[in-house]
Design a protein around this motif. Sequence first.
Motif, PDB file in Angstrom:
ATOM      1  N   ALA A   1       1.104  -1.450  -0.170  1.00 41.56           N
ATOM      2  CA  ALA A   1       0.009  -0.017   0.062  1.00 41.56           C
ATOM      3  C   ALA A   1       0.990   1.176  -0.092  1.00 41.56           C
ATOM      4  CB  ALA A   1      -0.972   0.007   1.191  1.00 41.56           C
ATOM      5  N   ALA A   2       0.917   1.989  -1.117  1.00 42.17           N
ATOM      6  CA  ALA A   2       1.766   3.115  -1.322  1.00 42.17           C
ATOM      7  C   ALA A   2       1.262   4.231  -0.123  1.00 42.17           C
ATOM      8  CB  ALA A   2       1.308   3.885  -2.671  1.00 42.17           C
ATOM      9  N   GLU A   3       2.413   4.673   0.602  1.00 40.51           N
ATOM     10  CA  GLU A   3       2.303   5.574   1.770  1.00 40.51           C
ATOM     11  C   GLU A   3       2.428   6.705   0.824  1.00 40.51           C
ATOM     12  OE1 GLU A   3       5.061   4.556   4.658  1.00 40.51           O
ATOM     13  OE2 GLU A   3       4.230   2.484   5.028  1.00 40.51           O
ATOM     14  N   GLU A   4       3.111   7.059  -0.082  1.00 38.92           N
ATOM     15  CA  GLU A   4       3.469   8.415  -0.675  1.00 38.92           C
ATOM     16  C   GLU A   4       3.256   8.114  -2.277  1.00 38.92           C
ATOM     17  OE1 GLU A   4       7.415  10.093  -0.886  1.00 38.92           O
ATOM     18  OE2 GLU A   4       8.030   8.278   0.594  1.00 38.92           O
ATOM     19  N   GLY A   5       2.998   9.430  -2.802  1.00 35.57           N
ATOM     20  CA  GLY A   5       2.803   9.111  -4.362  1.00 35.57           C
ATOM     21  C   GLY A   5       4.023   9.436  -5.217  1.00 35.57           C
ATOM     22  N   GLY A   6       4.137   8.971  -6.125  1.00 35.67           N
ATOM     23  CA  GLY A   6       5.476   8.981  -6.925  1.00 35.67           C
ATOM     24  C   GLY A   6       5.813   7.616  -7.857  1.00 35.67           C
ATOM     25  N   VAL A   7       6.848   7.731  -8.173  1.00 34.18           N
ATOM     26  CA  VAL A   7       7.259   6.550  -9.050  1.00 34.18           C
ATOM     27  C   VAL A   7       8.007   5.585  -8.273  1.00 34.18           C
ATOM     28  CG1 VAL A   7       8.778   5.626 -10.953  1.00 34.18           C
ATOM     29  CG2 VAL A   7       7.480   7.867 -11.357  1.00 34.18           C
ATOM     30  N   TYR A   8       7.464   4.249  -8.096  1.00 32.87           N
ATOM     31  CA  TYR A   8       8.184   3.022  -7.437  1.00 32.87           C
ATOM     32  C   TYR A   8       8.915   2.281  -8.394  1.00 32.87           C
ATOM     33  CZ  TYR A   8       5.464   4.198  -3.321  1.00 32.87           C
ATOM     34  OH  TYR A   8       4.837   4.956  -2.022  1.00 32.87           O
ATOM     35  N   VAL A   9      10.011   1.637  -8.095  1.00 31.03           N
ATOM     36  CA  VAL A   9      10.867   1.000  -8.811  1.00 31.03           C
ATOM     37  C   VAL A   9      11.022  -0.501  -8.227  1.00 31.03           C
ATOM     38  CG1 VAL A   9      13.286   0.527  -9.648  1.00 31.03           C
ATOM     39  CG2 VAL A   9      12.302   2.987  -9.463  1.00 31.03           C
ATOM     40  N   ILE A  10      10.641  -1.540  -9.220  1.00 29.32           N
ATOM     41  CA  ILE A  10      10.835  -2.894  -8.809  1.00 29.32           C
ATOM     42  C   ILE A  10      12.186  -3.329  -9.462  1.00 29.32           C
ATOM     43  CG2 ILE A  10       9.740  -4.986  -9.681  1.00 29.32           C
ATOM     44  CD1 ILE A  10       7.110  -3.616 -10.468  1.00 29.32           C
ATOM     45  N   GLU A  11      12.665  -4.263  -8.581  1.00 26.81           N
ATOM     46  CA  GLU A  11      13.990  -4.535  -8.920  1.00 26.81           C
ATOM     47  C   GLU A  11      13.729  -6.238  -8.949  1.00 26.81           C
ATOM     48  OE1 GLU A  11      18.910  -5.151  -7.766  1.00 26.81           O
ATOM     49  OE2 GLU A  11      17.059  -4.079  -6.423  1.00 26.81           O
ATOM     50  N   VAL A  12      14.086  -7.098 -10.021  1.00 27.61           N
ATOM     51  CA  VAL A  12      13.849  -8.319 -10.106  1.00 27.61           C
ATOM     52  C   VAL A  12      15.700  -8.965 -10.101  1.00 27.61           C
ATOM     53  CG1 VAL A  12      13.094 -10.396 -11.204  1.00 27.61           C
ATOM     54  CG2 VAL A  12      11.936  -8.267 -11.230  1.00 27.61           C
ATOM     55  N   PHE A  13      16.076  -9.832  -9.382  1.00 27.84           N
ATOM     56  CA  PHE A  13      17.623 -10.265  -9.659  1.00 27.84           C
ATOM     57  C   PHE A  13      17.510 -11.793  -9.202  1.00 27.84           C
ATOM     58  CE2 PHE A  13      16.537  -8.402  -5.574  1.00 27.84           C
ATOM     59  CZ  PHE A  13      17.215  -9.250  -4.722  1.00 27.84           C
ATOM     60  N   GLY A  14      18.607 -12.442  -9.700  1.00 30.86           N
ATOM     61  CA  GLY A  14      18.920 -13.608  -9.390  1.00 30.86           C
ATOM     62  C   GLY A  14      19.740 -13.739  -8.222  1.00 30.86           C
ATOM     63  N   TYR A  15      19.225 -14.442  -7.144  1.00 30.10           N
ATOM     64  CA  TYR A  15      19.953 -14.466  -5.878  1.00 30.10           C
ATOM     65  C   TYR A  15      21.706 -14.712  -6.109  1.00 30.10           C
ATOM     66  CZ  TYR A  15      21.221 -16.327  -1.140  1.00 30.10           C
ATOM     67  OH  TYR A  15      21.795 -16.514  -0.026  1.00 30.10           O
ATOM     68  N   ASN A  16      22.330 -14.161  -5.413  1.00 27.47           N
ATOM     69  CA  ASN A  16      23.891 -14.672  -5.668  1.00 27.47           C
ATOM     70  C   ASN A  16      24.336 -14.483  -7.111  1.00 27.47           C
ATOM     71  OD1 ASN A  16      24.637 -14.606  -3.217  1.00 27.47           O
ATOM     72  ND2 ASN A  16      24.363 -16.649  -2.913  1.00 27.47           N
ATOM     73  N   GLY A  17      23.510 -13.712  -7.967  1.00 27.31           N
ATOM     74  CA  GLY A  17      23.765 -13.467  -9.301  1.00 27.31           C
ATOM     75  C   GLY A  17      23.292 -14.560 -10.283  1.00 27.31           C
ATOM     76  N   VAL A  18      22.376 -15.534  -9.767  1.00 26.87           N
ATOM     77  CA  VAL A  18      22.163 -16.740 -10.538  1.00 26.87           C
ATOM     78  C   VAL A  18      21.362 -16.061 -11.782  1.00 26.87           C
ATOM     79  CG1 VAL A  18      19.946 -17.090  -9.360  1.00 26.87           C
ATOM     80  CG2 VAL A  18      21.178 -19.031 -10.537  1.00 26.87           C
ATOM     81  N   TYR A  19      21.296 -16.995 -12.982  1.00 31.63           N
ATOM     82  CA  TYR A  19      20.975 -16.716 -14.191  1.00 31.63           C
ATOM     83  C   TYR A  19      19.372 -17.675 -14.260  1.00 31.63           C
ATOM     84  CZ  TYR A  19      19.249 -16.719 -19.093  1.00 31.63           C
ATOM     85  OH  TYR A  19      18.261 -16.916 -20.143  1.00 31.63           O
ATOM     86  N   ASN A  20      18.340 -16.856 -14.549  1.00 32.63           N
ATOM     87  CA  ASN A  20      17.090 -17.633 -14.705  1.00 32.63           C
ATOM     88  C   ASN A  20      16.185 -16.561 -15.452  1.00 32.63           C
ATOM     89  OD1 ASN A  20      15.035 -19.725 -14.756  1.00 32.63           O
ATOM     90  ND2 ASN A  20      15.109 -19.504 -12.358  1.00 32.63           N
ATOM     91  N   THR A  21      15.040 -17.336 -16.328  1.00 31.88           N
ATOM     92  CA  THR A  21      14.036 -16.676 -17.016  1.00 31.88           C
ATOM     93  C   THR A  21      12.957 -16.574 -16.085  1.00 31.88           C
ATOM     94  OG1 THR A  21      13.032 -18.815 -17.757  1.00 31.88           O
ATOM     95  CG2 THR A  21      14.749 -17.778 -19.205  1.00 31.88           C
ATOM     96  N   TYR A  22      12.253 -15.264 -16.266  1.00 36.47           N
ATOM     97  CA  TYR A  22      10.715 -15.316 -15.452  1.00 36.47           C
ATOM     98  C   TYR A  22       9.767 -14.470 -16.062  1.00 36.47           C
ATOM     99  CZ  TYR A  22      12.684 -10.523 -14.694  1.00 36.47           C
ATOM    100  OH  TYR A  22      13.170  -9.106 -15.052  1.00 36.47           O
ATOM    101  N   THR A  23       8.528 -14.173 -15.565  1.00 28.58           N
ATOM    102  CA  THR A  23       7.662 -13.611 -15.938  1.00 28.58           C
ATOM    103  C   THR A  23       7.409 -12.558 -14.961  1.00 28.58           C
ATOM    104  OG1 THR A  23       5.772 -14.925 -15.405  1.00 28.58           O
ATOM    105  CG2 THR A  23       6.671 -15.168 -17.818  1.00 28.58           C
ATOM    106  N   LEU A  24       6.825 -11.468 -15.237  1.00 31.15           N
ATOM    107  CA  LEU A  24       6.420 -10.254 -14.287  1.00 31.15           C
ATOM    108  C   LEU A  24       5.063  -9.777 -14.504  1.00 31.15           C
ATOM    109  CD1 LEU A  24       7.133  -8.009 -11.911  1.00 31.15           C
ATOM    110  CD2 LEU A  24       8.238  -6.678 -14.010  1.00 31.15           C
ATOM    111  N   ASN A  25       4.387  -9.844 -13.565  1.00 32.48           N
ATOM    112  CA  ASN A  25       3.067  -9.124 -13.515  1.00 32.48           C
ATOM    113  C   ASN A  25       2.902  -8.228 -12.598  1.00 32.48           C
ATOM    114  OD1 ASN A  25       1.600 -10.839 -15.654  1.00 32.48           O
ATOM    115  ND2 ASN A  25       2.036 -12.421 -14.332  1.00 32.48           N
ATOM    116  N   ALA A  26       2.798  -6.799 -12.845  1.00 31.81           N
ATOM    117  CA  ALA A  26       2.443  -5.757 -11.692  1.00 31.81           C
ATOM    118  C   ALA A  26       1.417  -4.931 -12.272  1.00 31.81           C
ATOM    119  CB  ALA A  26       4.036  -4.934 -11.895  1.00 31.81           C
ATOM    120  N   SER A  27       0.677  -4.558 -11.086  1.00 28.20           N
ATOM    121  CA  SER A  27      -0.488  -3.538 -11.143  1.00 28.20           C
ATOM    122  C   SER A  27      -0.553  -2.768 -10.236  1.00 28.20           C
ATOM    123  CB  SER A  27      -1.705  -4.476 -11.291  1.00 28.20           C
ATOM    124  OG  SER A  27      -2.222  -5.019 -10.365  1.00 28.20           O
TER     125      SER A  27
END
Length: 170
Positions: free
Chosen positions: A142-168
């Motif tokens: 729940a956003a406490e303030e208005g503005g642009v939020y940034v989503i970071e998706v990353f591999g744990y310890n730099g691991v490579y993998n494929t993924y899908t992202l759904n955000a709303s």
Amino acid sequence: SHCPDGPCNVAINACAEEGYCDSHTLCRGSEEMPSFKTECDLVSNVCIPCSDDPYEPNDEIQSAMDVAALQAGAALNTCGGSDFFQVAAQPGQTISIQVDFAHALGDVDVKLWGPGGMGADGMLPAVSTSAGVSDIEAIEYAAEEGGVYVIEVFGYNGVYNTYTLNASVQ
């Protein structure tokens, strides 16, 4: 050992225990930093070059891609390190994020960074994290303030993998 800034091309043929490769290393000053431009072929246990997904460049917070530009079910990957996406929210709106992947092929985690501007450490304030051990990482915030939020998706310890992202935002 010290090497100059730039590619070092340190060859490592076998995959690490964690299932990731760092066959190409970048050097910054005297520190070697994996570039994560390889993936591990788990069948042959050999490191092979990975390919950026079609939404690059978004490997830095400054080049975060607007979530609205993603096609539903787009195949994304962690080649090159973290992927950054942005979404705008007003106070009281809920930001919903779901990252789907095959955990057995490498752990992927997700963070949500707030709109507070750059902090003293050079990063935005993290407002939520999902770092589980299943095939899904999810955040409801729940956003406490208005503005642009940034989503970071990353591999744990730099691991490579494929993924899908759904955000709303609702």
